[in-house]
Scaffold this motif. Structure first.
Motif, PDB file in Angstrom:
ATOM      1  N   LEU A 122      50.780  66.964  16.567  1.00  0.00           N
ATOM      2  CA  LEU A 122      51.388  66.408  17.783  1.00  0.00           C
ATOM      3  C   LEU A 122      52.564  67.260  18.236  1.00  0.00           C
ATOM      4  CD1 LEU A 122      51.262  62.576  17.037  1.00  0.00           C
ATOM      5  CD2 LEU A 122      50.027  63.825  18.810  1.00  0.00           C
ATOM      6  N   ALA A 123      53.377  67.710  17.315  1.00  0.00           N
ATOM      7  CA  ALA A 123      54.518  68.561  17.669  1.00  0.00           C
ATOM      8  C   ALA A 123      54.051  69.870  18.306  1.00  0.00           C
ATOM      9  CB  ALA A 123      55.367  68.854  16.423  1.00  0.00           C
ATOM     10  N   THR A 130      47.577  63.314   5.511  1.00  0.00           N
ATOM     11  CA  THR A 130      47.157  62.975   6.873  1.00  0.00           C
ATOM     12  C   THR A 130      48.331  62.777   7.815  1.00  0.00           C
ATOM     13  OG1 THR A 130      45.172  61.941   5.983  1.00  0.00           O
ATOM     14  CG2 THR A 130      45.755  61.389   8.244  1.00  0.00           C
ATOM     15  N   ASP A 131      49.315  61.995   7.410  1.00  0.00           N
ATOM     16  CA  ASP A 131      50.455  61.728   8.288  1.00  0.00           C
ATOM     17  C   ASP A 131      51.221  63.007   8.625  1.00  0.00           C
ATOM     18  OD1 ASP A 131      49.863  59.028   8.356  1.00  0.00           O
ATOM     19  OD2 ASP A 131      51.219  58.550   6.701  1.00  0.00           O
ATOM     20  N   ALA A 132      51.444  63.845   7.626  1.00  0.00           N
ATOM     21  CA  ALA A 132      52.180  65.095   7.865  1.00  0.00           C
ATOM     22  C   ALA A 132      51.404  66.025   8.794  1.00  0.00           C
ATOM     23  CB  ALA A 132      52.474  65.790   6.545  1.00  0.00           C
ATOM     24  N   ASP A 191      49.114  65.102  11.034  1.00  0.00           N
ATOM     25  CA  ASP A 191      49.125  64.501  12.378  1.00  0.00           C
ATOM     26  C   ASP A 191      50.437  64.771  13.102  1.00  0.00           C
ATOM     27  OD1 ASP A 191      46.568  63.496  12.133  1.00  0.00           O
ATOM     28  OD2 ASP A 191      47.218  61.465  11.612  1.00  0.00           O
ATOM     29  N   ARG A 192      51.562  64.604  12.403  1.00  0.00           N
ATOM     30  CA  ARG A 192      52.868  64.861  13.030  1.00  0.00           C
ATOM     31  C   ARG A 192      52.979  66.313  13.475  1.00  0.00           C
ATOM     32  NH1 ARG A 192      54.745  61.723   8.766  1.00  0.00           N
ATOM     33  NH2 ARG A 192      55.387  63.569   7.612  1.00  0.00           N
ATOM     34  N   GLN A 193      52.532  67.232  12.637  1.00  0.00           N
ATOM     35  CA  GLN A 193      52.625  68.650  12.962  1.00  0.00           C
ATOM     36  C   GLN A 193      51.736  69.000  14.157  1.00  0.00           C
ATOM     37  OE1 GLN A 193      54.786  70.774  11.588  1.00  0.00           O
ATOM     38  NE2 GLN A 193      54.114  72.352  13.003  1.00  0.00           N
ATOM     39  N   GLU A 230      52.862  69.112  21.888  1.00  0.00           N
ATOM     40  CA  GLU A 230      53.984  68.833  22.781  1.00  0.00           C
ATOM     41  C   GLU A 230      54.747  70.107  23.141  1.00  0.00           C
ATOM     42  OE1 GLU A 230      56.189  65.850  20.764  1.00  0.00           O
ATOM     43  OE2 GLU A 230      54.757  64.279  21.237  1.00  0.00           O
TER      44      GLU A 230
END
Length: 65
Positions: free
Chosen positions: A59-60, A51-53, A55-57, A63
């Motif tokens: 968002l990147a 999940t964290d990985a 979510d980060r991807q 952006e």
């Protein structure tokens, strides 16, 4: 649902009813339910840890637009 789909191939096997260790018709009937319950247990215990990985991807990627 995603975990369930990922687990399906792990539980596919040659359903050879002539095999001494085959579960026969009962195994064929209940295997999807067993896989579903395993997936639910995995989800309840934190899933696969992606999940964290993800979510980060995501968002990147947002952006970058």
């Amino acid at each position: 649902m995603t975990i369930n789909q990922m687990l399906q191939p792990m539980f596919q096997s040659d359903d050879d009813d002539k095999n001494m260790f085959s579960g026969g018709a009962g195994e064929k009937q209940f295997k999807p339910m067993i896989v579903e319950q395993i997936a639910k247990q995995m989800e309840d215990n934190g899933g696969l840890g992606l999940t964290d990985a993800i979510d980060r991807q995501m968002l990147a990627m947002q952006e970058a637009k």
